[in-house]
Design an enzyme around this catalytic site. Structure first.
Site, PDB file in Angstrom:
ATOM      1  N   THR A  85       0.958  -1.128   0.019  1.00 50.46           N
ATOM      2  CA  THR A  85       0.113   0.016  -0.020  1.00 50.46           C
ATOM      3  C   THR A  85       0.747   1.357  -0.114  1.00 50.46           C
ATOM      4  OG1 THR A  85      -1.922  -1.105   1.009  1.00 50.46           O
ATOM      5  CG2 THR A  85      -1.681   1.361   1.166  1.00 50.46           C
ATOM      6  N   GLN A 130       0.220  -9.442  -6.129  1.00 48.68           N
ATOM      7  CA  GLN A 130      -0.316 -11.039  -6.263  1.00 48.68           C
ATOM      8  C   GLN A 130       0.670 -11.947  -7.295  1.00 48.68           C
ATOM      9  OE1 GLN A 130      -2.799 -12.412  -4.428  1.00 48.68           O
ATOM     10  NE2 GLN A 130      -3.492 -10.619  -3.316  1.00 48.68           N
ATOM     11  N   SER A 165       4.991  -6.984  -2.012  1.00 47.85           N
ATOM     12  CA  SER A 165       4.691  -7.053  -0.334  1.00 47.85           C
ATOM     13  C   SER A 165       5.441  -8.276   0.115  1.00 47.85           C
ATOM     14  CB  SER A 165       3.038  -7.251  -0.695  1.00 47.85           C
ATOM     15  OG  SER A 165       2.666  -7.980   0.791  1.00 47.85           O
ATOM     16  N   GLY A 166       5.469  -8.192   1.525  1.00 44.11           N
ATOM     17  CA  GLY A 166       6.330  -9.337   2.152  1.00 44.11           C
ATOM     18  C   GLY A 166       5.022 -10.624   2.491  1.00 44.11           C
ATOM     19  N   HIS A 167       3.856 -10.091   2.802  1.00 43.20           N
ATOM     20  CA  HIS A 167       2.976 -11.044   3.382  1.00 43.20           C
ATOM     21  C   HIS A 167       2.174 -12.039   2.537  1.00 43.20           C
ATOM     22  CE1 HIS A 167      -1.153  -9.163   3.508  1.00 43.20           C
ATOM     23  NE2 HIS A 167      -0.413  -8.224   3.013  1.00 43.20           N
ATOM     24  N   THR A 227      13.647   4.369  10.109  1.00 44.15           N
ATOM     25  CA  THR A 227      14.877   3.187  10.372  1.00 44.15           C
ATOM     26  C   THR A 227      14.206   1.925   9.943  1.00 44.15           C
ATOM     27  OG1 THR A 227      15.309   4.278  12.719  1.00 44.15           O
ATOM     28  CG2 THR A 227      15.744   1.841  12.473  1.00 44.15           C
ATOM     29  N   CYS A 246      -9.845  -6.248   2.060  1.00 45.09           N
ATOM     30  CA  CYS A 246      -9.556  -4.886   2.187  1.00 45.09           C
ATOM     31  C   CYS A 246     -10.939  -4.287   2.314  1.00 45.09           C
ATOM     32  CB  CYS A 246      -8.588  -4.250   1.203  1.00 45.09           C
ATOM     33  SG  CYS A 246      -7.232  -5.096   0.917  1.00 45.09           S
TER      34      CYS A 246
END
Length: 404
Positions: free
Chosen positions: A76, A183, A203-205, A243, A328
């Site tokens: 996002t 995706q 994205s990571g997840h 950070t 979402c």
């Protein structure tokens, strides 16, 4: 087989145990916990090295230079940074942006915000199968078009857009091209050294990594400029301050490394499971496939069951974690805006279910899902007066209901 069965991998994925184990080494005093921006001691150097390794892993999966990968808090933020960042930087060239009505909300709502700031956005309607008509896209490109944003794989129906050709079209006109690849990464081959893509969100997840971490690819040659949206210490070459969360970055890097190793076999396995699921459902009466299997991602199946309320079907399938619409927006009872854009009527859009399969889905689970869906559809339709009327040959779309 454990119940309930998870078939909502497009909403999120569990972290791969190898990812979770690796992340644990970057949290405590015994591990590598330093700030990668601390240049004066080894705690910082070790953390910086861990970030570099992860950046390399991500770059290797997508065929980019590691210096083109900018870490963000998720896809996002990457979408926001790409679209707002490019629009703000190139606004002197023009203020026209092109996107598609079936994009993720992170793209659509970012474009809406830019409209409030004086930009003009063209929202393209896709064809009924979800694909963008490339001639129509060419027709809406103008001299003042600065950015085109089109997702690689749609999160609801799994349709794969032809980003290779769209990239060539944008490149020929000097238009910046952004792709949301949330995706598709790890499921479809992506080679940014060949694709004419300027900005790409990850994205990571969605790929068995942790939540709260993502990345934006920003092309170096020819150089693409974006204006920072998060200001501070000038981290990530001034494009995204803050950070770096080393444990999350390490997790994402490990997830991308595993994906590169296992992608070719995993994709075949997923496609077989998806086709098995569809073959078990397709002979139910009044069942419709949304999208197109041959042009679709290997793990997503979106199906509408006419004369069944989507919400009641989801409740009946309590042993199956599936979704109607995307996670979402599933808090609202509005029918999926993606399916509406494909031209589905409200009833069919409301009765749609998205099954998304993943790394831990088994054949046994797919067979259980088929059986459960078939039984539930039968039971719910028995209770439906509309189904009874349909069986009697009444064309329900012609009925005029009296207001009361």
């Amino acid at each position: 087989m454990k119940l309930p069965i998870y078939m909502d991998y497009s909403a999120t994925t569990p972290a791969d145990p190898r990812v979770a184990e690796k992340m644990m080494q970057y949290l405590t005093l015994d591990g590598t916990f330093g700030n990668p921006a601390s240049r004066s001691h080894r705690f910082g150097w070790q953390a910086e090295e861990a970030v570099d390794v992860a950046r390399n892993n991500i770059a290797e999966l997508v065929g980019s230079d590691p210096r083109e990968i900018v870490f963000t808090s998720g896809a996002t933020e990457a979408d926001n940074l790409a679209i707002k960042g490019a629009a703000n930087f190139y606004q002197k060239k023009g203020k026209h942006i092109i996107t598609c009505k079936t994009e993720h909300k992170a793209v659509l709502d970012t474009c809406r915000q830019l409209e409030r700031e004086g930009f003009e956005v063209t929202y393209m309607t896709p064809q009924p199968n979800g694909l963008i008509d490339l001639n129509a896209l060419e027709a809406v490109m103008r001299d003042d078009t600065i950015l085109v944003s089109i997702m690689h794989v749609n999160n609801e129906i799994g349709i794969i857009q032809d980003i290779e050709t769209i990239g060539e079209m944008c490149h020929a006109r000097g238009i910046i091209f952004h792709v949301d690849a949330t995706q598709s990464v790890g499921k479809l081959p992506i080679d940014l050294s060949k694709l004419k893509v300027d900005l790409m969100s990850f994205s990571g997840h969605k790929i068995y990594g942790p939540k709260g971490i993502g990345a934006l690819y920003v092309r170096r040659k020819p150089r693409v400029r974006i204006e920072a949206q998060m200001h501070g210490g000038g981290h990530e070459r001034g494009m995204r301050s803050g950070t770096l969360p080393v444990h999350q970055i390490v997790g994402m890097g490990e997830a991308y490394r595993i994906a590169k190793e296992e992608m070719s076999t995993e994709v075949l396995r997923l496609r077989v499971l998806r086709d098995r699921l569809w073959n078990g459902l397709k002979d139910i009466e009044e069942v419709y496939l949304n999208g197109a299997l041959e042009q679709g991602a290997p793990n997503i199946l979106n199906v509408s069951f006419n004369f069944v309320e989507g919400e009641s079907l989801i409740m009946a399938l309590k042993d199956l974690a599936v979704s109607s619409g995307s996670a979402c927006t599933s808090a609202s009872l509005e029918p999926s805006y993606v399916l509406r854009a494909l031209g589905l009527n409200d009833e069919l859009a409301h009765s749609s279910i998205r099954f998304s399969l993943g790394r831990f889905t088994t054949e046994e689970e797919v067979d259980y899902a088929i059986d459960l869906v078939r039984k539930s559809i039968g039971r719910l339709r028995e209770l439906s007066p509309l189904w009874e009327m349909h069986k009697q040959g009444v064309d329900i779309s012609t009925i005029e209901w009296s207001a009361h």
